[in-house]
Design a protein around this motif. Structure first.
Motif, PDB file in Angstrom:
ATOM      1  N   THR A  42       0.835  -1.197   0.000  1.00 27.54           N
ATOM      2  CA  THR A  42       0.000   0.000   0.000  1.00 27.54           C
ATOM      3  C   THR A  42       0.873   1.252   0.000  1.00 27.54           C
ATOM      4  OG1 THR A  42      -1.773   1.203   1.138  1.00 27.54           O
ATOM      5  CG2 THR A  42      -0.223   0.008   2.534  1.00 27.54           C
ATOM      6  N   TRP A  48      -5.251   1.867   6.631  1.00 27.26           N
ATOM      7  CA  TRP A  48      -5.411   0.488   7.084  1.00 27.26           C
ATOM      8  C   TRP A  48      -5.493   0.361   8.603  1.00 27.26           C
ATOM      9  CZ3 TRP A  48      -5.756  -3.792   3.815  1.00 27.26           C
ATOM     10  CH2 TRP A  48      -5.556  -3.522   2.460  1.00 27.26           C
ATOM     11  N   ARG A  50      -6.891   0.241  12.177  1.00 29.91           N
ATOM     12  CA  ARG A  50      -8.216   0.002  12.757  1.00 29.91           C
ATOM     13  C   ARG A  50      -8.076  -0.150  14.266  1.00 29.91           C
ATOM     14  NH1 ARG A  50      -9.049  -6.160  10.392  1.00 29.91           N
ATOM     15  NH2 ARG A  50      -7.183  -7.020  11.360  1.00 29.91           N
ATOM     16  N   VAL A  87       0.965  -4.728   4.160  1.00 28.09           N
ATOM     17  CA  VAL A  87      -0.100  -5.133   5.076  1.00 28.09           C
ATOM     18  C   VAL A  87      -0.180  -6.653   5.012  1.00 28.09           C
ATOM     19  CG1 VAL A  87      -2.544  -4.953   5.628  1.00 28.09           C
ATOM     20  CG2 VAL A  87      -1.353  -2.996   4.603  1.00 28.09           C
ATOM     21  N   ASP A  89      -1.996  -9.940   6.492  1.00 29.44           N
ATOM     22  CA  ASP A  89      -3.101 -10.513   7.259  1.00 29.44           C
ATOM     23  C   ASP A  89      -2.699 -11.907   7.718  1.00 29.44           C
ATOM     24  OD1 ASP A  89      -5.219  -8.527   7.294  1.00 29.44           O
ATOM     25  OD2 ASP A  89      -5.268  -8.793   5.121  1.00 29.44           O
ATOM     26  N   ARG A  97      -3.124  -8.732  12.083  1.00 28.89           N
ATOM     27  CA  ARG A  97      -2.546  -8.008  10.948  1.00 28.89           C
ATOM     28  C   ARG A  97      -1.277  -7.313  11.408  1.00 28.89           C
ATOM     29  NH1 ARG A  97      -6.538  -3.823   8.389  1.00 28.89           N
ATOM     30  NH2 ARG A  97      -7.330  -5.663   7.329  1.00 28.89           N
ATOM     31  N   ILE A  99       1.326  -4.293   9.900  1.00 36.20           N
ATOM     32  CA  ILE A  99       1.558  -3.283   8.871  1.00 36.20           C
ATOM     33  C   ILE A  99       2.930  -2.686   9.136  1.00 36.20           C
ATOM     34  CG2 ILE A  99       0.734  -1.178   7.767  1.00 36.20           C
ATOM     35  CD1 ILE A  99      -2.035  -1.777   8.983  1.00 36.20           C
TER      36      ILE A  99
END
Length: 122
Positions: A42, A48, A50, A87, A89, A97, A99
């Motif tokens: 990305t 991204w 959260r 990123v 997962d 996750r 990042i």
């Protein structure tokens, strides 16, 4: 900047002493390759994020380092500025996750060679 090393069975994310201090996390992050579900590059890692920081450091658009908790679990972030990031997962690990800002995102994706998962650039 965190050092990412791909081994046959795991991905190691070696944090610098400064990153460990900012993240309030004493250990490096190790993810078993069999638990990686997807890896995406990305250009804007900030979208991204959260959940809420707990614990860690956040200076918006400058640095985000540490654990972010959300309703379904927790993520680990090491984001610096507007740098490209990966990123990742994950299933069945401490973090759902990870990042990480890196200037070697394409090389990381290539070295993971994850069969059957999304390695798209967004």
């Amino acid at each position: 900047m965190a050092s990412l090393r791909v081994h046959s069975d795991r991905l190691e994310i070696k944090l610098t002493p400064a990153e460990k201090a900012l993240a309030l996390h004493k250990d490096d992050i190790i993810v078993q390759r069999e638990n990686i579900r997807s890896a995406t590059i990305t250009e804007d890692p900030w979208i991204w994020i959260r959940g809420i920081r707990a614990p860690g450091t956040l200076v918006p658009l400058v640095v985000a380092a540490g654990t972010w908790k959300f309703h379904g679990g927790k993520d680990f972030l090491v984001i610096k500025g507007k740098r490209q990031a990966v990123v990742i997962d994950i299933a069945d690990e401490e973090f759902a996750r990870v990042i990480v800002s890196t200037s070697h995102a394409v090389d990381l994706i290539d070295s993971l060679k994850l069969a059957g998962i999304d390695s798209a650039t967004s």
